[in-house]
Design an enzyme around this catalytic site. Sequence first.
Site, PDB file in Angstrom:
ATOM      1  CG  HIS A 160      -0.781  -0.423   2.450  1.00 34.93           C
ATOM      2  ND1 HIS A 160       0.171   0.187   3.208  1.00 34.93           N
ATOM      3  CD2 HIS A 160      -1.308  -1.398   3.226  1.00 34.93           C
ATOM      4  CE1 HIS A 160       0.206  -0.400   4.389  1.00 34.93           C
ATOM      5  NE2 HIS A 160      -0.668  -1.359   4.428  1.00 34.93           N
TER       6      HIS A 160
ATOM      7  CG  HIS B 213       5.048  -8.271   7.860  1.00 34.41           C
ATOM      8  ND1 HIS B 213       4.487  -8.849   6.751  1.00 34.41           N
ATOM      9  CD2 HIS B 213       4.075  -7.523   8.420  1.00 34.41           C
ATOM     10  CE1 HIS B 213       3.228  -8.459   6.626  1.00 34.41           C
ATOM     11  NE2 HIS B 213       2.944  -7.662   7.635  1.00 34.41           N
TER      12      HIS B 213
ATOM     13  CG  HIS C 170      -1.031  -1.635  11.136  1.00 33.43           C
ATOM     14  ND1 HIS C 170      -1.385  -2.212   9.956  1.00 33.43           N
ATOM     15  CD2 HIS C 170      -0.837  -0.324  10.871  1.00 33.43           C
ATOM     16  CE1 HIS C 170      -1.385  -1.338   8.992  1.00 33.43           C
ATOM     17  NE2 HIS C 170      -1.058  -0.179   9.517  1.00 33.43           N
TER      18      HIS C 170
ATOM     19  CG  ASP D 271      -0.809  -8.148   5.888  1.00 30.78           C
ATOM     20  OD1 ASP D 271      -1.889  -7.833   6.422  1.00 30.78           O
ATOM     21  OD2 ASP D 271       0.264  -7.616   6.216  1.00 30.78           O
TER      22      ASP D 271
ATOM     23  CE1 TYR E 105       6.299  -4.290   8.888  1.00 27.17           C
ATOM     24  CE2 TYR E 105       6.210  -3.190  11.019  1.00 27.17           C
ATOM     25  CZ  TYR E 105       5.700  -4.107  10.118  1.00 27.17           C
ATOM     26  OH  TYR E 105       4.585  -4.837  10.449  1.00 27.17           O
TER      27      TYR E 105
ATOM     28  CG  HIS F  76      -3.502  -7.143  12.206  1.00 29.57           C
ATOM     29  ND1 HIS F  76      -4.547  -6.243  12.225  1.00 29.57           N
ATOM     30  CD2 HIS F  76      -2.562  -6.588  11.394  1.00 29.57           C
ATOM     31  CE1 HIS F  76      -4.229  -5.205  11.457  1.00 29.57           C
ATOM     32  NE2 HIS F  76      -3.048  -5.403  10.932  1.00 29.57           N
TER      33      HIS F  76
ATOM     34  CD  GLU G  92      -3.235  -4.250   6.815  1.00 34.70           C
ATOM     35  OE1 GLU G  92      -2.591  -4.033   7.862  1.00 34.70           O
ATOM     36  OE2 GLU G  92      -3.156  -3.499   5.802  1.00 34.70           O
TER      37      GLU G  92
ATOM     38  CG  ASP H 183       1.138  -5.619  11.168  1.00 35.11           C
ATOM     39  OD1 ASP H 183       1.606  -6.522  10.459  1.00 35.11           O
ATOM     40  OD2 ASP H 183       0.093  -5.011  10.886  1.00 35.11           O
TER      41      ASP H 183
HETATM   42 FE1  FEO Z   1      -1.428  -4.550   9.503  1.00 36.21          FE
HETATM   43 FE2  FEO Z   1       0.877  -6.839   8.270  1.00 36.21          FE
HETATM   44  O1  FEO Z   1      -0.812  -5.990   8.476  1.00 36.21           O
END
Ligand code: FEO
Length: 396
Positions: free
Chosen positions: A24, A222, A144, A82, A189, A78, A80, A163
């Site tokens: 994004h 991540h 996040h 991903d 990040y 989370h 989101e 995250d």
């Molecule tokens: Fe807030 Fe890695 O997603």
Amino acid sequence: MVKVALKDGVYWVGAVDWNLRDFHGYALPNGTTYNAYLIVDDKIALVDTVKHGFYGEMLARIEEIVDPKDIDYVVSNHVEIDHSGSLPMIMKDAPDAEIYATEKGREGLGDYYDCDWPFNIVKTGDELSLGSKTLSFIEAPMLHWPDSMFTYIREDRILLPNDAFGQHIASVQRFDDELEGAVDLAAEYFANILMPFAPLVLKQLRKIQDLGIEIDIIGPSHGIIWRSHPERIIEAYSEWGQGLTKEKVLVIYDSMWGSTEMMARAILEGVLSEGGVEAGIYHLRKTEWSDIIKEVLDARAVIIGSPTLNGGMFPTVAGFLTYLKGLRPLNKIAGAFESYGWGGGAARDVMEMLHKMRLDVVEPALRVKYRPKEDAITQCKDFGRDIARKVKEGKV
Ligand code: FEO
């Protein structure tokens, strides 16, 4: 597939996205990973999943360890996508599994997916026993999203904070002692994803301390896993969360016919003439904005230059300042400069944005008509030197 164990019975079962180049708007020259973790005890728990399209990789890793249908619990730290994108598939392949999430997590997953999954809503301090291992849940709002939470494996002292503490890097290495430069990747990040929530980062660090959580390993969602010196990344988060800066000045600009660039270089020269100040210069169409933002994180001053186009700031400058404003930078001196032909307007627009960000704005902006001549170049150098002095004085 090679099994990747954090400790006995705790496995990384994520996926590596070698080809992702844009997250994004955040440029990712090195891709990323989606980390999921499988905890095998009397009961079996999967913490988070992977992005849609990577389910096969996660499933294959799980199948190396257990039969997926034996998974008892899926923890969704989370919403989101991903991290939740493979939930619909794993909930089919693990038909008896129950989901653990925060209330906002349940709401978010319900909005994303057409699901009738069995949910267990958890709050900070709630626990789930797997037999010899216990999962403790810690809400982490806005790290996040509002739904975010951390999961802590108490007996193994492993924190799975989703995250938080992540980095975007696709690599064959899984641990910080195998890969150089992980803290630097984590800084980029943090700057591009978590900087707006810096006060909440500090609050979360205090919460972890107050809960007496001891940490051997941090497994983010991540990038690589922190196992050699997890305290290093916690200290870095504390510094970034406080918005600590160093004596560093950035000149950030765009240019139409080279005049704004001449000003930018003269301002940089002025900054450097003061001595003892770190400096950088970035053209907004030559450098990835996410790389510039990483430099902004610990810079004490940003000087933004724009040519005037159609009575206002240049579109790339407007876009960058909009991105920067959303990231809510802390503790910075800011200056503006423009090159114009007749009416001007870029400096006015840049100054307005800098004020909206509540930065310590140097007045007035520096404006030069057409091509800067010798006296204007001197003004630019003086402008840069004056800001460097403020930086050294720590005036924010
Ligand atoms: Fe807030 Fe890695 O997603």
